[in-house]
Structure formats: structure tokens, C-alpha cells
Design an enzyme around this catalytic site. Structure first.
Site, PDB file in Angstrom:
ATOM      1  N   GLN A  75       3.175 -13.756  25.486  1.00 40.86           N
ATOM      2  CA  GLN A  75       3.691 -15.088  25.138  1.00 40.86           C
ATOM      3  C   GLN A  75       4.341 -15.097  23.747  1.00 40.86           C
ATOM      4  OE1 GLN A  75       4.259 -17.820  26.831  1.00 40.86           O
ATOM      5  NE2 GLN A  75       3.527 -16.807  28.683  1.00 40.86           N
ATOM      6  N   SER A  76       4.894 -13.976  23.332  1.00 38.26           N
ATOM      7  CA  SER A  76       5.499 -13.886  22.001  1.00 38.26           C
ATOM      8  C   SER A  76       6.699 -14.832  21.842  1.00 38.26           C
ATOM      9  CB  SER A  76       5.970 -12.449  21.779  1.00 38.26           C
ATOM     10  OG  SER A  76       6.829 -12.373  20.664  1.00 38.26           O
TER      11      SER A  76
END
Ligand SMILES: *Cc1c(COP(=O)(O)O)cnc(C)c1O
Length: 331
Positions: A75-76
Site C-alpha cells: 500500500q505504498s
């Protein structure tokens, strides 16, 4: 103190707005709180990495590179903004992401796919350990890849926050403020703000809220930030020098670690949503705001203080954390 300016490409809508959070002020009964809206940089839902990428991708273009490799968690926000920037520049983008391919791509990962990048799943390696392997593959196929480090946190990325603080100083008289509070995770934002504050002669406390228990490589995180502030100063001939005493990194709020959302984060997110109409994210800004609220409740910050909270973005990951909010009842 002076510094040599570095060139950048334009990726964001800058300056980002600053607003007063007067409803939150009156609920908490503590300091006046203002917010710097870097969630509105505009690059595919925005965030602080837009600023870093303006300098990093300028460097990639200057060096004639044709592809970009970077890394992060699944989920960067950094990877999602890199994917958007490379789409805009029509460069090939390779993301080295921690974990394994989920059945359903949601939040930032969904956006990475829409933005057209190649994803390399790296299991436990969410901090770019596998970047060299991907770089070798690309070189073997005749490409000239540019590596953007984990979180974009090198001297060029950090310098973006010297630039950002100069932008803020044109919007607000920071002499009226006692604290600048923000989420700190790969260190570039904090290192750049440290240098920017020194260059602008700031007197407020620069208070980083630690997001991650982990370390960057072999170096303890605190030391990494101070060294990065010093090497960034060297890069722009700023003649500033920092030691451990110049760093404030509050690690009381890391809870069960990076990306593990608890009540601290969900409460802060709900409070800002319901009383200011502003969305925070579960991993970074929810934790940093949760920390700030806790300090105000404990009386560590009071009515005599004035706080600038830097909203560093991250809102797309709210959708990937839907589970964490199912128990939060509507009034
Ligand atoms: C990356 C990130 C941060 C932390 O910035 P660093 O420079 O990595 O310390 C804070 N908030 C959000 C939303 C981020 O994506």
C-alpha cells in the site's frame, strides 16, 4: 545561511493550501492547529512523495534514464505517486513491493495497476532489498534504469522539503508557531525539514512522529535521518551541521508496528473527518494526528502553543483498510 538551488520538474500543484482547524481546536481545548495540505499535491491523489519525485525524476531525465525502479509496501503511497509521475513522463515503471499478490488489488495497489507499472512481489522485502536484482534484469534487456530509493529518501528527496519549507514560510509566519508535527517513516521528509528549518532560522520544535519500528538498512533510524540532513546540506553547499540533539522523533505511537491500525489511528481519522471534513490515512497521518491529539490531552501541548500539522497524504490506502473501520459506529 544560503543554499545552492537544485532543478526540478513540475509534478504537483504547488503551493498546497494551509488551513486552520478551528473545530478541532475547540474540541481539544489546546493549541491553535493549522494544517498544510500536501494530500492535495494533485498527483494521482497526492502526497509528500510528489515533492521528492520532482527532484528525483529530474535527475533521472538529466542522466538519460529510460525506466524507474522503486520499492515499498503493497500500500505504498510513494510507489503510487512514482507510478503516476512515470506515466506522465512516459517512462517504464517497476515497483518492488513487499508481500505477495493479493486476490483483489485495492487502494494504492489498484491505482499502481491502473497507472500501468510492472509489479515485482518481494515477500518480506518491503524496503527495496530486491531493487538490485530487478535493475540487473532491466540492464540485461538493454534498459538504462534509474533507482529511486525506498521512500525517495536520499539527498534529492530530502531537498524537496527544504523547498517545501520555503513554500510554507511564504504562506505563514512560522515565528508565531511553537511546533511543526508530521509523520516520519523513511526519513527524507524529516531530514529535509531539519535543513529547511535551519536555513529559514526557525525556532519552533520540529516534531516527527515515528511510524515504523524498523530500521533503514544497518543504520539506526535516528542516525540515518541526521546523516541524511548533513549530506543534503553538503549537496547544496548549505554549511549546516546536525547532531542527534537536533532530532526529535517521538516513537511512542508505533503501536504494533508499520501499517497495523488501532484505536489511536481510527479515532483521529474519525475526528478529523466528522469535525473538519478532512480525510487522514490509516498508516501515517492518522497515527501522527493520533499522537498529536494524545499529547494535547496529556497537557504536553497547551493553549500557549500553536501547531502546524503537515498532512503528508496517503488517503487512497483508506480503502484497503476498510476492515479497520467496520466497528466505528455512526453517531
Ligand atoms: C512516505 C510518507 C510519509 C513519511 O515520509 P518519509 O519521508 O518517508 O519519512 C508520511 N506520510 C505519508 C502519507 C507517506 O506516504
Amino acid at each position: 545561511m544560503h543554499s545552492k538551488p537544485l532543478s526540478k520538474i513540475d509534478l504537483g500543484f504547488l503551493p498546497t493550501p494551509v488551513a486552520r482547524l478551528s473545530n478541532l481546536d475547540s474540541i481539544l481545548g489546546g493549541p491553535e492547529i493549522y494544517i498544510k495540505r500536501d494530500d492535495l499535491t494533485g498527483l494521482a491523489f497526492g502526497g509528500n512523495k510528489t515533492r521528492k519525485l520532482e527532484f528525483l525524476l529530474q535527475d533521472a531525465l538529466t542522466r538519460g534514464c529510460d525506466s524507474i525502479i522503486t520499492a515499498g509496501a503493497a500500500q505504498s503511497n510513494h510507489c503510487r505517486q512514482t507510478a503516476a509521475a512515470t506515466a506522465r513522463l512516459q517512462m517504464e515503471c517497476h515497483l518492488v513491493l513487499g508481500g505477495e499478490a493479493p486476490q483483489l488489488a485495492n487502494g494504492n495497489l489498484l491505482l499502481d495497476k491502473l497507472l500501468g507499472c510492472r509489479i515485482h512481489w518481494a515477500g518480506d522485502h518491503r524496503k527495496g532489498e530486491d531493487i538490485p536484482r530487478v535493475a540487473e534484469q532491466l540492464q540485461a534487456s538493454g534498459k538504462n534504469p534509474y533507482i529511486v530509493p525506498y521512500g525517495g529518501s536520499n539527498e534529492l528527496g530530502a531537498y524537496a522539503f527544504v523547498h517545501a519549507l520555503e513554500e510554507l514560510e511564504r504562506q505563514l509566519d512560522m515565528r508565531q508557531f511553537t511546533h511543526l508535527v508530521f509523520a516520519s517513516s523513511s526519513g527524507g521528509t524529516q531530514a529535509g525539514l531539519m535543513l529547511g528549518k535551519a536555513l529559514c532560522g526557525g525556532q519552533y520544535r520540529l516534531l516527527g512522529i515515528g511510524i515504523d519500528k524498523g530500521e533503514t538498512g544497518d543504520v539506526p533510524f535516528e542516525r540515518f535521518i541526521v546523516e541524511l540532513a548533513n549530506s543534503t546540506s553538503d549537496l547544496v553547499d548549505a554549511n549546516a551541521s546536525f547532531s542527534q540533539q537536533d532530532l526529535i522523533l517521538d516513537t511512542r505511537y508505533v503501536g504494533d508496528g508499520y501499517g497495523v491500525v488501532g484505536e489511536l489511528e481510527t479515532e483521529a481519522i474519525s475526528l478529523l473527518a466528522r469535525h473538519e471534513g478532512i480525510l487522514l490515512d490509516p498508516v501515517y497521518t492518522g497515527r501522527a494526528m493520533g499522537g498529536l491529539i494524545d499529547m494535547i490531552r496529556r497537557g504536553e501541548l497547551g493553549a500557549a502553543d500553536r501547531v502546524l500539522f503537515w498532512h503528508t497524504g496517503g488517503t487512497p490506502s483508506l480503502f484497503a483498510y476498510a476492515d479497520s473501520f467496520q466497528t466505528c459506529a455512526s453517531p
